[in-house]
Motif scaffolding. Structure first.
Motif, PDB file in Angstrom:
ATOM      1  N   ASP A  96       0.834  -1.208   0.000  1.00 23.97           N
ATOM      2  CA  ASP A  96       0.000   0.000   0.000  1.00 23.97           C
ATOM      3  C   ASP A  96       0.865   1.254   0.000  1.00 23.97           C
ATOM      4  O   ASP A  96       0.589   2.218  -0.715  1.00 23.97           O
ATOM      5  CB  ASP A  96      -0.930  -0.009   1.224  1.00 23.97           C
ATOM      6  CG  ASP A  96      -1.918   1.147   1.216  1.00 23.97           C
ATOM      7  OD1 ASP A  96      -2.173   1.721   0.144  1.00 23.97           O
ATOM      8  OD2 ASP A  96      -2.455   1.462   2.302  1.00 23.97           O
ATOM      9  N   SER A 138      -7.504   1.324   2.119  1.00 28.41           N
ATOM     10  CA  SER A 138      -6.064   1.509   1.927  1.00 28.41           C
ATOM     11  C   SER A 138      -5.770   2.993   1.816  1.00 28.41           C
ATOM     12  O   SER A 138      -6.682   3.804   1.590  1.00 28.41           O
ATOM     13  CB  SER A 138      -5.589   0.800   0.651  1.00 28.41           C
ATOM     14  OG  SER A 138      -6.149   1.427  -0.495  1.00 28.41           O
ATOM     15  N   ASP A 160      -3.825  -4.779   2.107  1.00 28.99           N
ATOM     16  CA  ASP A 160      -3.995  -4.242   3.455  1.00 28.99           C
ATOM     17  C   ASP A 160      -5.129  -4.907   4.221  1.00 28.99           C
ATOM     18  O   ASP A 160      -5.063  -5.023   5.443  1.00 28.99           O
ATOM     19  CB  ASP A 160      -4.237  -2.729   3.381  1.00 28.99           C
ATOM     20  CG  ASP A 160      -3.010  -1.936   3.802  1.00 28.99           C
ATOM     21  OD1 ASP A 160      -1.885  -2.441   3.598  1.00 28.99           O
ATOM     22  OD2 ASP A 160      -3.162  -0.829   4.342  1.00 28.99           O
TER      23      ASP A 160
END
Length: 220
Positions: free
Chosen positions: A16, A119, A142
């Protein structure tokens, strides 16, 4: 003579964070030549040394250091010096300890915080549809929900081959920005991915060989 970089992007070192760094560079029109990218963790931001040449700072996917929120506050004040902080994006909870805001969205004074976002990448709109897949990968990574695309797997596995090797993350940012072409950065990522996959295969083979001794699983 190498031109001094005047822009700094500070990012978390996971998928991310890497995607968010690339998306913010795309959104803000930042070139690789002018931009230095540093990868860190929320509890290590006080270790960052900011070069004198840096005029603009962007922070992506860096949460509040919940062990020491005062560290986060001090760092914010440091990078706000000379109005260098342009934008700080994050999707983690805990910002009320630093910004004094509630648990909802905070889009003010350069801070773009939304704990409801899956995210950090999902908060950044680069204005280009080609990055939609990368946002989906950041979401999947994530949240651990959904499958990574082939490109997402390449970057994540390449980084896992050596978690302390930031040059892999830097190559990933450049690769995302250049449209994921099969260039030198792609080759670097593929080589790292192959190392990871070899170790993963070996690990899976060893796991199948375990034996139970006195209630403990043992692998030789």
């Amino acid at each position: 003579m190498t031109k001094k970089k005047t822009v700094l992007v500070i990012a978390h070192g996971d998928l991310d964070g890497v995607v968010s760094a690339a998306l913010e560079m795309k959104r803000s029109g930042l070139s690789v030549a002018e931009t230095q990218v540093i990868f860190t963790q929320p509890f290590l931001i006080d270790k960052i040394v900011i070069p004198e040449s840096i005029e603009k700072i962007f922070v992506v996917d860096i949460a509040v250091n919940n062990r020491d929120p005062e560290m986060t506050k001090r760092f914010i004040e440091q990078i706000r010096d000379k109005n260098r902080l342009v934008a700080w994006y994050d999707h983690h909870e805990g910002w009320e300890k630093v910004l004094g805001t509630g648990m909802g969205q905070t889009f003010d004074n350069g801070f773009f915080i939304d704990p409801m976002s899956r995210s950090c990448a999902g908060l950044i709109d680069p204005g280009n549809e080609e990055f939609v897949v990368w946002v989906a990968d950041a979401n999947a990574s994530d949240t651990r929900e959904g499958e990574l695309s082939e490109r997402g797997q390449l970057v994540e596995q390449a980084m896992k081959a050596n978690l302390s090797n930031d040059s892999i993350r830097e190559a990933a940012v450049r690769w995302i920005l250049n449209g994921s072409k099969e260039d030198g950065d792609y080759q670097k990522l593929r080589e790292a991915q192959e190392k990871y996959q070899k170790v993963q295969t070996m690990t899976e083979e060893l796991v199948e060989q375990y034996e139970i001794h006195n209630g403990v699983a043992v692998v030789d």
